[in-house]
Design a protein around this motif. Structure first.
Motif: not given
Length: 411
Positions: A210, A303, A330, A391
């Motif tokens: 993130g 991710y 994230n 994500p």
């Protein structure tokens, strides 16, 4: 194949939404820079977008329950179109914060509608195939959106107009579908503490993804603009990073099925640190885009590998909850990162975007290396099969993931 044909209209709407979103996510910081906003304020507006995304995760399912999928989709598209047009009309940073927040919440809602609808049309045998197609569409459409930014000067209304045209077109396939809309989605719960207890590595990987990838999406175009006044160069910069993440995700996933995934995440951290340093050092070099490609290839799969690591230690009863926690972490990282990186770029240098990414990859890589001293509850042979993931989704995507159907070992 028959299953995919039944959701063709939904997939077409998905592609159109993501082309528009792919344009908007790069257009916004470029227009803000053109309007005279500082890197700090651009970072603040990007954080507002991700804060809106988080709020959308929490509250949009309630709206879908109230009015249904098709109405909710149409309303949310209208919100995104209006907010995008207002971004084109006004340049005050205070209004931009509100508009970007609204877009983030609405975009999360669009993802929720699409993913829950895809899930309702899938079977146990087709979930993996549908998820792969959805992931492929996401990456391809976002890439196409980057290239379409070149239709006109950033300071003109042409790119924004094309963006809203694609978003408006997305209403047509879903609006005309003869398929019955699915039942309303359930509100997803998030248990970050449970995720941390199950897998420190997945928890850390979600935050790192993130912070690093979120800051790249928020400020990558701004970094590129400092070293090139050509919009074509900027879009190729962004596209090259996406291509690196897309092309290497499956090979890296294949490797992660055959070794301890913690080693893979550490390797990605090392690659991220080196490639981010290379990007910062190569702004005037011929190999700059090669470094950018390697950066995308290193950090964007983190991710998906983190999600796979979490899937290894949870069963079908809580995969959705654990996966949603990965997504929330994230998003939180993406919210915080621009607030810190933006001022660093303003006060020091634009290259701080990548120097900070290199530092974070190094720190998290060392943390993950420490975790290797603890034995895993799941052997390599018992790991869940890797499935590509991005994500840029909502919690509803985890209902679609076939890994939630398998009964896996728990810690």
């Amino acid at each position: 194949m028959k299953t995919l044909s039944t959701i063709s209209s939904l997939l077409l709407s998905t592609a159109l939404v993501l082309i528009g979103q792919g344009m908007a996510i790069t257009l916004a910081p470029l227009r803000a820079l053109n309007n005279g906003l500082t890197d700090s304020l651009i970072g603040l507006s990007a954080s507002a977008y991700y804060l809106g995304f988080i709020v959308g995760c929490l509250y949009i399912p309630t709206l879908i329950k109230r009015v249904g999928h098709i109405r909710c989709f149409s309303v949310l598209i209208a919100v995104v179109i209006c907010m995008t047009l207002l971004l084109d009309l006004f340049d005050g940073w205070q209004l931009w914060i509100i508009l970007r927040f609204s877009v983030g919440a609405a975009v999360c809602g669009l993802y929720t509608v699409i993913e829950s609808w895809l899930n309702s049309q899938s079977t146990d045998d087709s979930r993996g195939r549908i998820l792969s197609v959805y992931t492929c569409i996401t990456l391809s459409a976002m890439t196409a959106g980057q290239l379409l930014i070149n239709v006109g000067p950033i300071e003109s209304s042409t790119p924004f107009t094309l963006t809203v045209i694609f978003l408006a077109l997305a209403i047509i396939p879903i609006g005309l579908t003869r398929k019955i809309a699915p039942t309303p989605v359930e509100v997803t719960s998030f248990r970050l503490s449970a995720l941390y207890q199950r897998s420190h590595s997945a928890f850390a990987g979600a935050i790192l993804s993130g912070v690093v990838v979120g800051s790249f999406w928020s400020l990558g175009a701004v970094f590129s603009r400092y070293y090139s006044q050509s919009t074509v160069d900027i879009t190729w910069f962004m596209t090259t990073a996406i291509a690196g993440g897309a092309l290497l995700q499956y090979p890296i996933g294949w490797l992660s099925d055959r070794v301890d995934r913690r080693f893979v995440i550490i390797g990605l951290c090392a690659g991220g640190a080196m490639s981010a340093s290379a990007v910062a050092l190569s702004t005037a070099a011929w190999w700059h885009l090669i470094a950018v490609f390697l950066f995308g290839a290193s950090v964007m799969p983190i991710y998906a590998i983190s999600l796979a690591t979490a899937a290894d230690v949870c069963g079908d009863c809580d995969f959705v909850e654990v996966g949603s926690s990965i997504l929330m972490l994230n998003a939180l990282g993406s919210f915080v990162a621009p607030l810190i990186v933006g001022p660093l770029m303003s006060n020091l240098s634009a290259t701080m975007l990548f120097w900070s990414a290199a530092a974070l990859c190094t720190v998290f890589g060392l943390y993950l290396a420490v975790q290797l001293k603890d034995s895993r509850a799941v052997s390599v042979e018992d790991q869940a099969t890797f499935s590509a993931a991005v994500p840029d989704v909502a919690p509803a995507s985890f209902d679609l993931d076939p890994r939630g159907l398998d009964v896996l070992a728990t810690e």
